[in-house]
Design an enzyme around this catalytic site. Structure first.
Site, short mmCIF file in Angstrom:
data_model
loop_
_atom_site.label_atom_id
_atom_site.label_comp_id
_atom_site.label_asym_id
_atom_site.label_seq_id
_atom_site.Cartn_x
_atom_site.Cartn_y
_atom_site.Cartn_z
N SER A 99 0.80 -1.23 0.00
CA SER A 99 0.00 0.00 0.00
C SER A 99 0.82 1.27 0.00
O SER A 99 0.25 2.36 -0.14
CB SER A 99 -0.97 0.01 1.18
N ALA A 100 2.13 1.19 0.13
CA ALA A 100 2.94 2.39 -0.10
C ALA A 100 2.76 2.86 -1.54
O ALA A 100 3.03 4.02 -1.86
CB ALA A 100 4.40 2.12 0.21
#
Length: 403
Positions: free
Chosen positions: A78-79
């Site tokens: 999710s970065a």
């Protein structure tokens, strides 16, 4: 620990924290980079490229305990969302998209099942009410470029859009990808490659090219650390764990939108354009990208001042319907707070479930990227990333400000 790379004077605490992550927190292979005022001041890497330590990287045969190299990249989960969020913000900056327009203005099929009033800003701030699907997608459907958008167009929101927030862990992929495709005629991965990565010289991909596959290490789970000496002791988030164990909870359903869980080491998954979870990056690229959001980097700047204000102005705050704990979001970015402790009140960025982190702090001119191959259970506030954040804070604060 054989740490490679460079640290400018004054940033030695970051190197010390990086070493301790291997000695005390079970790090296998990782990299961290820091920019200050558009200039790289930390660039470190160590450990093995593959979490197994067996040199089983994609496509090159590998060797036992192949070391993490200067150009090793990893899936950052999710970065990815932070870099992907820059796309609609830049489209807004260029006058191509209205953040206050209904999504259906650009994607007519979306205007159904109670979604007529879902705004573009609701998608970015996790207020669209669409963190789950009535029927989970198979891994093949998740990456085919069509099924996710089609499912969301038919999906009814879990709550009245705009009235509350809940983390869109996976559905963010197809919401952002389809919106970008409808507005620009390009896929989100292509747009990022052409408009962000190429001008800035970033080793960052949403949709990994086959010719770069040999650089990407294997990721996998690692054991949670126990307190040893001065190591951090993890604080369990019981409410999140309990919610995840409940098969009917939004937590479980949001993280289970793809069933069975996809293999993130699969070349097909890595080649897919999943802007919520499938980005592949070096730490250097994450840091450089965030540095360009807050100021010029070698003559390139992404966000105008007004866009930077939009990115880090609070849109959502309080108990998160999916993550259960209190979260804060701007337009596409997590903001500094208990769930995502960053450098200071004005910081914005995005963690990746299990470890990775990218963020910027305009007040100090700091941008940081951290990537790892050892995935932990937590969604936010990974202890290894947090140790590095505290070290950066120590290196950039006056003695009275350091905490």
């Amino acid at each position: 620990m054989d740490v490679q790379g460079t640290v400018e004077a004054g940033f030695e605490p970051v190197r010390d924290a990086f070493v301790r992550n291997f000695e005390r927190l079970g790090e296998r292979g990782a990299a961290v980079a820091v920019y200050r005022d558009g200039r790289k001041v930390v660039d470190l890497w160590a450990g093995t490229r593959d979490v197994t330590g067996q040199g089983q990287g994609q496509g090159d045969g590998g060797s036992d305990a192949a070391p993490w190299a200067v150009d090793t990249a990893q899936v950052v989960r999710s970065a990815t969302k932070g870099v992907a969020a820059a796309v609609p913000l830049l489209l807004h900056q260029r006058g191509q998209i209205d953040l206050d327009a209904p999504v259906g203005t650009y994607w007519p099929e979306f205007k159904s099942a109670g979604k007529e009033r879902v705004l573009v800003r609701h998608v970015l701030s996790h207020r669209a009410g669409l963190p789950v699907l009535d029927r989970p997608l198979t891994p093949a459907e998740a990456i085919d470029g069509e099924s996710g958008a089609r499912a969301l167009a038919a999906q009814r929101p879990e709550w009245e859009p705009g009235t509350d927030h809940g983390y869109h862990a996976h559905t963010y992929s197809w919401l952002i990808a389809e919106l970008v495709r409808r507005v620009t005629g390009r896929s989100v991965g292509r747009w990022i490659a052409e408009e962000i990565a190429r001008p800035l010289g970033l080793d960052f991909w949403v949709g990994l090219p086959a010719e770069e596959a040999h650089r990407v290490g294997l990721i996998g789970p690692v054991e949670e650390p126990t307190a040893v000496g001065g190591a951090l002791r993890l604080r369990p988030k019981r409410s999140v764990s309990e919610a995840y164990r409940d098969a009917e909870s939004l937590t479980r359903r949001a993280f289970g939108v793809i069933e069975p869980r996809p293999d993130e080491n699969d070349p097909a998954y890595r080649a897919a354009e999943l802007p919520a979870s499938g980005g592949i990056s070096t730490a250097r690229a994450l840091a450089r990208c965030y540095a360009a959001m807050i100021g010029p980097v070698d003559g390139h700047r992404l966000f105008a001042p007004a866009t930077l204000t939009l990115a880090r102005t609070e849109e959502s705050a309080g108990p998160d319907r999916v993550l259960v704990v209190a979260t804060r979001f701007g337009l596409g970015f997590m903001l500094h707070g208990p769930a995502a402790p960053l450098l200071g009140p004005g910081s914005f960025g995005h963690p990746g479930r299990g470890g990775s982190l990218g963020f910027a702090d305009p007040e100090s001119g700091i941008a940081m990227g951290y990537v790892t191959n050892g995935m932990r259970k937590g969604v936010t506030a990974d202890p290894r990333a947090q140790a590095l954040v505290r070290a950066v804070r120590s290196a950039t604060s006056s003695p009275d400000e350091a905490i």
